[in-house]
Scaffold this active site. Structure first.
Site, PDB file in Angstrom:
ATOM      1  N   PRO A  10      18.144 -86.533   6.321  1.00 51.80           N
ATOM      2  CA  PRO A  10      19.401 -86.193   6.987  1.00 51.80           C
ATOM      3  C   PRO A  10      20.541 -87.152   6.666  1.00 51.80           C
ATOM      4  CG  PRO A  10      17.592 -86.301   8.577  1.00 51.80           C
ATOM      5  CD  PRO A  10      17.014 -86.604   7.239  1.00 51.80           C
ATOM      6  N   ASN A  11      21.696 -86.587   6.393  1.00 50.86           N
ATOM      7  CA  ASN A  11      22.963 -87.311   6.223  1.00 50.86           C
ATOM      8  C   ASN A  11      23.114 -88.033   4.887  1.00 50.86           C
ATOM      9  OD1 ASN A  11      23.910 -86.662   8.916  1.00 50.86           O
ATOM     10  ND2 ASN A  11      22.406 -88.131   9.659  1.00 50.86           N
ATOM     11  N   ARG A  18      29.928 -92.212   4.137  1.00 49.95           N
ATOM     12  CA  ARG A  18      29.360 -92.515   5.446  1.00 49.95           C
ATOM     13  C   ARG A  18      29.060 -94.009   5.538  1.00 49.95           C
ATOM     14  NH1 ARG A  18      23.018 -91.885   6.326  1.00 49.95           N
ATOM     15  NH2 ARG A  18      22.828 -92.343   8.543  1.00 49.95           N
ATOM     16  N   TYR A  23      26.045 -98.574   3.701  1.00 52.02           N
ATOM     17  CA  TYR A  23      25.347 -97.802   2.684  1.00 52.02           C
ATOM     18  C   TYR A  23      26.022 -97.833   1.310  1.00 52.02           C
ATOM     19  CZ  TYR A  23      22.773 -96.143   6.750  1.00 52.02           C
ATOM     20  OH  TYR A  23      22.012 -96.084   7.885  1.00 52.02           O
ATOM     21  N   ASN A  72      13.574 -91.249   0.650  1.00 50.53           N
ATOM     22  CA  ASN A  72      14.362 -91.933   1.666  1.00 50.53           C
ATOM     23  C   ASN A  72      14.442 -90.960   2.841  1.00 50.53           C
ATOM     24  OD1 ASN A  72      16.148 -93.120   3.400  1.00 50.53           O
ATOM     25  ND2 ASN A  72      17.670 -93.649   1.831  1.00 50.53           N
ATOM     26  N   ALA A  75      16.880 -91.069   8.993  1.00 49.29           N
ATOM     27  CA  ALA A  75      16.467 -91.314  10.384  1.00 49.29           C
ATOM     28  C   ALA A  75      15.075 -90.755  10.691  1.00 49.29           C
ATOM     29  CB  ALA A  75      17.503 -90.750  11.354  1.00 49.29           C
ATOM     30  N   HIS A  78      11.838 -93.020  11.311  1.00 54.37           N
ATOM     31  CA  HIS A  78      11.464 -93.742  12.516  1.00 54.37           C
ATOM     32  C   HIS A  78      10.610 -92.926  13.486  1.00 54.37           C
ATOM     33  CE1 HIS A  78      14.295 -96.413  10.694  1.00 54.37           C
ATOM     34  NE2 HIS A  78      15.294 -95.569  10.854  1.00 54.37           N
ATOM     35  N   ASP A  85       2.439 -86.982   7.736  1.00 55.47           N
ATOM     36  CA  ASP A  85       1.214 -86.219   7.470  1.00 55.47           C
ATOM     37  C   ASP A  85       1.305 -85.462   6.146  1.00 55.47           C
ATOM     38  OD1 ASP A  85      -0.106 -87.059   9.724  1.00 55.47           O
ATOM     39  OD2 ASP A  85       0.093 -85.168  10.827  1.00 55.47           O
ATOM     40  N   GLU A  96       8.625 -95.393  -0.593  1.00 59.65           N
ATOM     41  CA  GLU A  96       9.657 -95.232   0.444  1.00 59.65           C
ATOM     42  C   GLU A  96      10.834 -96.138   0.090  1.00 59.65           C
ATOM     43  OE1 GLU A  96       8.088 -96.343   4.266  1.00 59.65           O
ATOM     44  OE2 GLU A  96      10.076 -96.394   5.221  1.00 59.65           O
ATOM     45  N   HIS A  98      14.864 -97.366   1.214  1.00 58.07           N
ATOM     46  CA  HIS A  98      16.030 -97.397   2.099  1.00 58.07           C
ATOM     47  C   HIS A  98      17.119 -98.217   1.428  1.00 58.07           C
ATOM     48  CE1 HIS A  98      13.630 -95.755   5.324  1.00 58.07           C
ATOM     49  NE2 HIS A  98      12.694 -96.608   4.977  1.00 58.07           N
ATOM     50  N   SER A 100      19.635 -99.680   3.033  1.00 58.81           N
ATOM     51  CA  SER A 100      19.881-100.855   3.863  1.00 58.81           C
ATOM     52  C   SER A 100      18.559-101.556   4.179  1.00 58.81           C
ATOM     53  CB  SER A 100      20.581-100.435   5.164  1.00 58.81           C
ATOM     54  OG  SER A 100      19.715 -99.629   5.954  1.00 58.81           O
ATOM     55  N   ARG A 105      18.620-104.675  11.075  1.00 63.32           N
ATOM     56  CA  ARG A 105      19.573-103.842  11.814  1.00 63.32           C
ATOM     57  C   ARG A 105      19.075-103.627  13.259  1.00 63.32           C
ATOM     58  NH1 ARG A 105      20.937 -98.712   8.442  1.00 63.32           N
ATOM     59  NH2 ARG A 105      22.563 -98.634  10.043  1.00 63.32           N
ATOM     60  N   ARG A 109      15.181 -99.254  14.115  1.00 67.30           N
ATOM     61  CA  ARG A 109      15.013 -98.971  12.684  1.00 67.30           C
ATOM     62  C   ARG A 109      13.863 -99.753  12.067  1.00 67.30           C
ATOM     63  NH1 ARG A 109      19.684 -96.015  11.279  1.00 67.30           N
ATOM     64  NH2 ARG A 109      21.472 -96.636  12.530  1.00 67.30           N
TER      65      ARG A 109
HETATM   66  C1  DQA Z   1      18.313 -95.377   5.811  1.00 62.29           C
HETATM   67  C2  DQA Z   1      18.041 -96.211   7.074  1.00 62.29           C
HETATM   68  C3  DQA Z   1      17.801 -95.296   8.277  1.00 62.29           C
HETATM   69  O1  DQA Z   1      17.555 -96.091   9.444  1.00 62.29           O
HETATM   70  C4  DQA Z   1      19.028 -94.450   8.524  1.00 62.29           C
HETATM   71  O2  DQA Z   1      18.772 -93.545   9.587  1.00 62.29           O
HETATM   72  C5  DQA Z   1      19.497 -93.726   7.317  1.00 62.29           C
HETATM   73  C6  DQA Z   1      19.460 -94.390   6.025  1.00 62.29           C
HETATM   74  C7  DQA Z   1      18.701 -96.242   4.586  1.00 62.29           C
HETATM   75  O3  DQA Z   1      18.664 -95.736   3.484  1.00 62.29           O
HETATM   76  O4  DQA Z   1      19.071 -97.418   4.761  1.00 62.29           O
HETATM   77  O5  DQA Z   1      19.987 -92.592   7.404  1.00 62.29           O
HETATM   78  O6  DQA Z   1      17.133 -94.656   5.476  1.00 62.29           O
END
Ligand code: DQA
Length: 144
Positions: A10-11, A18, A23, A72, A75, A78, A85, A96, A98, A100, A105, A109
């Site tokens: 998401p996002n 953003r 980011y 990635n 959110a 978490h 699964d 995985e 990220h 950030s 943070r 997170r």
């Molecule tokens: C993220 C870190 C997550 O906590 C956050 O919800 C994101 C981006 C990152 O790439 O740093 O949307 O996955």
């Protein structure tokens, strides 16, 4: 040709605008372009799926049957046990990523329900983290 599935949650479609202080200003399509270059060098196939929907991500994992996964989960990191699964059930190496440093943070997170099913985790290195993940998968998939 081995195929790597790159999943973004998401996002992440709004990367670049953003919260750039966290980011950065690189867009998701710029990241995808860089990964395509790395994949070409390594002789790997790449597929990209970005979605705000947990269902779409879970179904992509089972439908596309990749040889390795970079994710990635944003959110979903978490709390998404369905995603964890699905990744576990795929039986393929998962990295995985990220952008950030999720440990530097907010407290919520710091927990990733995805990390226990990941072969490796990269966080805090910005967009380069995706490239490092693909280089690591390229080594794993070629048996090096
Ligand atoms: C993220 C870190 C997550 O906590 C956050 O919800 C994101 C981006 C990152 O790439 O740093 O949307 O996955």
């Amino acid at each position: 040709v081995k195929r790597v599935l790159v999943l973004n949650g998401p996002n992440l479609d709004t990367l670049g605008t953003r919260r750039p202080e966290i980011y950065g200003t690189t867009t998701l399509s710029q990241i995808e372009g860089e990964l395509r270059d790395v994949a070409r060098e390594a002789g790997l196939g790449l597929e990209f799926v970005q979605s705000a929907s947990e269902q779409v991500l879970v179904e992509a994992i089972s439908a596309r049957k990749p040889d390795g996964i970079i994710i990635n989960p944003a959110a979903l990191t978490h709390f998404s046990h369905p995603l964890a699964d699905a990744l576990r059930a795929s039986g393929v190496p998962v990295i995985e990523v990220h952008l950030s440093n999720i440990h530097a943070r907010e407290q919520y997170r710091r927990l990733s329900v995805i990390s226990p099913v990941a072969r490796g985790v990269i966080c805090g290195l910005g967009p380069a983290g995706y490239r490092f993940a693909l280089e690591a998968l390229a080594r794993m998939l070629s048996g090096r």
